[in-house]
Design a protein around this motif. Structure first.
Motif, PDB file in Angstrom:
ATOM      1  N   VAL A 181       0.789  -1.112   0.066  1.00 39.31           N
ATOM      2  CA  VAL A 181      -0.003  -0.004   0.043  1.00 39.31           C
ATOM      3  C   VAL A 181       0.876   1.219   0.031  1.00 39.31           C
ATOM      4  O   VAL A 181       0.614   1.904  -0.951  1.00 39.31           O
ATOM      5  N   LYS A 182       1.803   1.297   0.959  1.00 39.73           N
ATOM      6  CA  LYS A 182       2.992   2.425   1.076  1.00 39.73           C
ATOM      7  C   LYS A 182       3.453   2.563  -0.318  1.00 39.73           C
ATOM      8  O   LYS A 182       3.883   3.629  -0.765  1.00 39.73           O
ATOM      9  N   GLU A 183       3.984   1.442  -0.908  1.00 39.76           N
ATOM     10  CA  GLU A 183       4.844   1.614  -2.263  1.00 39.76           C
ATOM     11  C   GLU A 183       3.906   2.173  -3.231  1.00 39.76           C
ATOM     12  O   GLU A 183       4.366   2.879  -4.222  1.00 39.76           O
ATOM     13  N   LYS A 184       2.501   1.846  -3.375  1.00 40.37           N
ATOM     14  CA  LYS A 184       1.679   2.394  -4.336  1.00 40.37           C
ATOM     15  C   LYS A 184       1.378   3.716  -4.055  1.00 40.37           C
ATOM     16  O   LYS A 184       1.292   4.677  -5.076  1.00 40.37           O
ATOM     17  N   GLU A 185       1.302   4.138  -2.812  1.00 42.72           N
ATOM     18  CA  GLU A 185       0.898   5.600  -2.744  1.00 42.72           C
ATOM     19  C   GLU A 185       2.410   6.238  -2.998  1.00 42.72           C
ATOM     20  O   GLU A 185       2.325   7.437  -3.746  1.00 42.72           O
ATOM     21  N   ALA A 186       3.486   5.666  -2.852  1.00 41.69           N
ATOM     22  CA  ALA A 186       4.770   6.416  -3.250  1.00 41.69           C
ATOM     23  C   ALA A 186       4.757   6.569  -4.893  1.00 41.69           C
ATOM     24  O   ALA A 186       5.394   7.631  -5.185  1.00 41.69           O
ATOM     25  N   LEU A 187       4.303   5.486  -5.574  1.00 39.13           N
ATOM     26  CA  LEU A 187       4.637   5.346  -6.941  1.00 39.13           C
ATOM     27  C   LEU A 187       3.521   6.462  -7.214  1.00 39.13           C
ATOM     28  O   LEU A 187       3.738   7.119  -8.275  1.00 39.13           O
ATOM     29  N   LEU A 188       2.382   6.596  -6.998  1.00 42.47           N
ATOM     30  CA  LEU A 188       1.506   7.739  -7.446  1.00 42.47           C
ATOM     31  C   LEU A 188       2.030   9.057  -7.168  1.00 42.47           C
ATOM     32  O   LEU A 188       1.775   9.987  -8.047  1.00 42.47           O
ATOM     33  N   VAL A 189       2.663   9.280  -6.099  1.00 36.93           N
ATOM     34  CA  VAL A 189       3.458  10.624  -5.899  1.00 36.93           C
ATOM     35  C   VAL A 189       4.401  10.713  -7.011  1.00 36.93           C
ATOM     36  O   VAL A 189       4.716  11.667  -7.716  1.00 36.93           O
ATOM     37  N   GLN A 190       5.259   9.714  -7.292  1.00 42.92           N
ATOM     38  CA  GLN A 190       6.353   9.972  -8.338  1.00 42.92           C
ATOM     39  C   GLN A 190       5.690   9.951  -9.646  1.00 42.92           C
ATOM     40  O   GLN A 190       6.196  10.984 -10.441  1.00 42.92           O
ATOM     41  N   LYS A 191       4.585   9.347  -9.946  1.00 39.45           N
ATOM     42  CA  LYS A 191       4.063   9.476 -11.280  1.00 39.45           C
ATOM     43  C   LYS A 191       3.135  10.932 -11.419  1.00 39.45           C
ATOM     44  O   LYS A 191       3.485  11.597 -12.562  1.00 39.45           O
ATOM     45  N   LYS A 192       2.760  11.695 -10.352  1.00 41.35           N
ATOM     46  CA  LYS A 192       2.297  12.807 -10.415  1.00 41.35           C
ATOM     47  C   LYS A 192       3.227  14.001 -10.561  1.00 41.35           C
ATOM     48  O   LYS A 192       3.269  14.833 -11.466  1.00 41.35           O
ATOM     49  N   GLU A 193       4.554  13.697  -9.989  1.00 48.24           N
ATOM     50  CA  GLU A 193       5.748  14.487 -10.311  1.00 48.24           C
ATOM     51  C   GLU A 193       6.278  14.428 -11.446  1.00 48.24           C
ATOM     52  O   GLU A 193       6.517  15.202 -12.312  1.00 48.24           O
ATOM     53  N   LEU A 194       6.046  13.257 -11.910  1.00 46.68           N
ATOM     54  CA  LEU A 194       6.578  12.938 -13.464  1.00 46.68           C
ATOM     55  C   LEU A 194       5.763  13.434 -14.450  1.00 46.68           C
ATOM     56  O   LEU A 194       6.270  14.218 -15.520  1.00 46.68           O
ATOM     57  N   ASN A 195       4.275  13.522 -14.290  1.00 54.09           N
ATOM     58  CA  ASN A 195       3.269  14.309 -15.096  1.00 54.09           C
ATOM     59  C   ASN A 195       3.629  15.693 -15.236  1.00 54.09           C
ATOM     60  O   ASN A 195       3.481  16.516 -16.323  1.00 54.09           O
ATOM     61  N   GLN A 196       3.798  16.409 -13.935  1.00 51.85           N
ATOM     62  CA  GLN A 196       4.049  17.568 -13.605  1.00 51.85           C
ATOM     63  C   GLN A 196       5.479  17.982 -14.530  1.00 51.85           C
ATOM     64  O   GLN A 196       5.582  19.201 -15.375  1.00 51.85           O
ATOM     65  N   GLN A 197       6.377  17.195 -14.514  1.00 52.66           N
ATOM     66  CA  GLN A 197       7.925  17.528 -15.220  1.00 52.66           C
ATOM     67  C   GLN A 197       7.455  17.520 -16.869  1.00 52.66           C
ATOM     68  O   GLN A 197       8.196  18.203 -17.269  1.00 52.66           O
ATOM     69  N   MET A 198       6.677  16.587 -17.144  1.00 46.98           N
ATOM     70  CA  MET A 198       6.433  16.272 -18.454  1.00 46.98           C
ATOM     71  C   MET A 198       5.624  17.708 -18.941  1.00 46.98           C
ATOM     72  O   MET A 198       6.036  18.168 -20.127  1.00 46.98           O
ATOM     73  N   LYS A 199       4.732  18.045 -18.306  1.00 48.89           N
ATOM     74  CA  LYS A 199       4.009  19.280 -18.654  1.00 48.89           C
ATOM     75  C   LYS A 199       5.105  20.322 -18.705  1.00 48.89           C
ATOM     76  O   LYS A 199       4.505  21.227 -19.499  1.00 48.89           O
ATOM     77  N   ALA A 200       5.792  20.545 -17.963  1.00 48.31           N
ATOM     78  CA  ALA A 200       6.774  21.668 -17.623  1.00 48.31           C
ATOM     79  C   ALA A 200       7.661  21.645 -18.971  1.00 48.31           C
ATOM     80  O   ALA A 200       7.856  22.526 -19.594  1.00 48.31           O
ATOM     81  N   ARG A 201       8.124  20.341 -19.458  1.00 49.74           N
ATOM     82  CA  ARG A 201       8.967  20.229 -20.580  1.00 49.74           C
ATOM     83  C   ARG A 201       8.258  20.602 -21.821  1.00 49.74           C
ATOM     84  O   ARG A 201       8.634  21.413 -22.671  1.00 49.74           O
ATOM     85  N   SER A 202       6.914  20.135 -21.828  1.00 57.41           N
ATOM     86  CA  SER A 202       6.087  20.615 -22.968  1.00 57.41           C
ATOM     87  C   SER A 202       5.985  22.112 -23.356  1.00 57.41           C
ATOM     88  O   SER A 202       6.034  22.623 -24.149  1.00 57.41           O
ATOM     89  N   ALA A 203       5.577  22.585 -21.936  1.00 56.44           N
ATOM     90  CA  ALA A 203       5.475  24.125 -21.978  1.00 56.44           C
ATOM     91  C   ALA A 203       6.636  24.895 -22.343  1.00 56.44           C
ATOM     92  O   ALA A 203       6.690  25.828 -23.110  1.00 56.44           O
ATOM     93  N   THR A 204       7.759  24.257 -21.845  1.00 52.61           N
ATOM     94  CA  THR A 204       9.355  24.999 -22.021  1.00 52.61           C
ATOM     95  C   THR A 204       9.554  24.889 -23.611  1.00 52.61           C
ATOM     96  O   THR A 204       9.867  25.819 -24.428  1.00 52.61           O
ATOM     97  N   LEU A 205       9.103  23.725 -24.206  1.00 54.30           N
ATOM     98  CA  LEU A 205       9.355  23.516 -25.475  1.00 54.30           C
ATOM     99  C   LEU A 205       8.469  24.306 -26.490  1.00 54.30           C
ATOM    100  O   LEU A 205       8.972  24.921 -27.510  1.00 54.30           O
ATOM    101  N   LYS A 206       7.228  24.379 -26.036  1.00 51.80           N
ATOM    102  CA  LYS A 206       6.325  25.192 -26.762  1.00 51.80           C
ATOM    103  C   LYS A 206       6.928  26.499 -27.016  1.00 51.80           C
ATOM    104  O   LYS A 206       6.704  27.379 -27.980  1.00 51.80           O
ATOM    105  N   LYS A 207       7.241  27.181 -25.750  1.00 54.93           N
ATOM    106  CA  LYS A 207       7.886  28.497 -25.559  1.00 54.93           C
ATOM    107  C   LYS A 207       8.928  28.814 -26.469  1.00 54.93           C
ATOM    108  O   LYS A 207       9.167  29.543 -27.045  1.00 54.93           O
ATOM    109  N   LEU A 208       9.983  27.522 -26.345  1.00 59.09           N
ATOM    110  CA  LEU A 208      11.034  27.897 -27.240  1.00 59.09           C
ATOM    111  C   LEU A 208      10.950  27.885 -28.612  1.00 59.09           C
ATOM    112  O   LEU A 208      11.525  28.452 -29.569  1.00 59.09           O
ATOM    113  N   ARG A 209       9.812  26.907 -29.405  1.00 55.48           N
ATOM    114  CA  ARG A 209       9.326  27.003 -30.523  1.00 55.48           C
ATOM    115  C   ARG A 209       9.078  28.201 -31.141  1.00 55.48           C
ATOM    116  O   ARG A 209       9.002  28.611 -32.189  1.00 55.48           O
TER     117      ARG A 209
END
Length: 428
Positions: A181-209
């Motif tokens: 249960v704890k590992e799954k909760e940690a995984l959800l947190v990491q996935k949420k962080e990863l999604n935020q990073q991916m969105k930040a990357r997309s936004a940065t690339l869009k701005k640079l393009r």
């Protein structure tokens, strides 16, 4: 008439005199304007290059953080899979122990009731003693009672041991489910962080393009990394199996050579029987191949960047490998014999190869990055010194070179620390 002619000649002379002066002044001005324009253009180009370099570093840093998080997510998924497997094993153990207890209770049956009635004693020794006919009968009864008591003790001990195993398995099962249960909760947190990073990357690339800047970076996604990790596990298993088979073959060969040598010595002794000379056999010594180092240099060029802390200008604050400079197309070889984990393109590594090695009972992983071309494929077995591709300038690379990493164990990535990498130069 003469006066008019003189005026005409004078005007013509003035015109002829003034024309070159005006043209010279115009050319000089144009040259000055052109020089100023060139300086302005060069300054603009440098400014744009600086902007692109800064933004490229920004993207590199984001990619490094994302790749590191992807690896952590993959590792977390692996931990959860292992927990699931352990939980399944525990559940199977519990069923097994419950069935075993049931069979033991059936076997004990009346013996347990007797023990309960006799305050834990399986034999009524007063009946044994006072019911005996004579000393011999007493001795027989005592020995029989002793054997029965020993057998009862074994049955009881086995029963109690099974009960303890069952209780331990149930307790461990509860712990593992809580851990899952704890590992799954940690995984959800990491996935949420990863999604935020991916969105930040997309936004940065869009701005640079929008600023019309171009980038060569390509992100190594989660599926690719997961496939790499799975391929790594297969390669390690194959390498271990190959090493085991090689060791067995070497042992069989040594045994056969020893038997042949002993047989030859025995025959020689018979042939020389009756003479003063005697042939003494010697066990053949295996020759040691030259170049017995575990790892060899993968490229012939000099080192352009070493292993250790880095400035962060290229998206990482720790350089996990060693860079060998060289010309595009020069040879890259396997640092040691092993199995190719992956051979492909994409991500900050560009064209790259990863090889798993099983040497002296220990697992190593080597990485060869920014290659120009590849000459091996995933799952292929390679020998030390075998060419695996050519040196290049692909991926997040600032010039032609080979980025070489050496991991103790399986591949792990970190942009901020060594993880499980070591300085390759200490092993070459």
């Amino acid at each position: 008439m003469l006066k008019k002619l003189f005026s005409t000649v004078l005007l013509g002379t003035l015109l002829l005199t003034n024309t070159p002066i005006t043209q010279a002044a115009t050319i000089k001005e144009k040259k000055a304007d052109n020089a100023a324009e060139q300086r302005k253009l060069e300054k603009s180009i440098k400014k744009q290059e600086s902007k692109i370099s800064k933004e490229q570093r920004q993207i590199n840093a984001i990619d490094a953080a994302i790749n590191e998080n992807i690896f952590r997510v993959s590792e977390k998924n692996k931990q959860i899979r292992q927990l699931n497997e352990r939980i399944e094993e525990l559940e199977a153990d519990i069923i097994h122990y419950e069935e075993m207890l049931k069979r033991q209770e059936e076997l004990l049956g009346d013996r347990l009731r007797v023990l309960q009635e006799n305050d834990g004693n399986s034999i009524k020794w007063e009946e044994v003693i006072f019911g005996s006919k004579d000393l011999g009968d007493l001795f027989s009864r005592v020995m029989a009672g002793k054997k029965i008591a020993e057998q009862d003790d074994k049955m009881i001990s086995a029963y109690l041991e099974t009960q303890k195993k069952l209780a331990d398995a149930k307790a461990t099962l509860v712990d593992k489910k809580e851990e899952r249960v704890k590992e799954k909760e940690a995984l959800l947190v990491q996935k949420k962080e990863l999604n935020q990073q991916m969105k930040a990357r997309s936004a940065t690339l869009k701005k640079l393009r929008q600023g019309k800047t171009k980038f060569t970076t390509k992100l190594l996604n989660a599926k690719e990394l997961q496939a790499t990790l799975e391929a790594q596990e297969r390669a390690i298993a194959a390498a271990k199996a190959a090493a085991k088979a090689a060791a067995k073959a070497a042992a069989e060969k040594a045994a056969a050579e020893k038997a042949a040598a002993e047989k030859a010595a025995e025959a020689a002794e018979k042939n020389n029987a009756g003479t003063s000379k005697k042939v003494v056999s010697a066990t053949p010594v295996a020759s040691v191949p030259s170049g017995s180092a575990q790892f060899v240099r993968p490229a012939s060029g000099s080192v352009s960047q070493g292993f250790g802390p880095a400035s962060g200008a290229n998206g990482y604050t720790f350089h996990n490998g060693v860079d060998f400079r060289g010309s595009v197309g020069s040879s890259i070889v396997a640092a040691a014999s092993g199995t190719v984990i992956t051979a492909g393109s994409g991500g900050p590594y560009g064209n790259h190869v990863m090889i798993s090695h099983f040497l002296n009972g220990k697992v190593y992983t080597t990485v060869y990055a920014h290659m120009n071309s590849l000459s091996v494929h995933a799952g292929q077995t390679v020998s030390q010194g075998q060419q695996i591709g050519t040196l290049g300038n692909t991926g997040n690379s600032t010039g032609a070179h080979l980025h070489f990493e050496l991991h103790i164990g399986g591949y792990q990535y970190s942009a901020t620390g060594p993880a499980n990498t070591v300085n390759p130069l200490a092993y070459l």
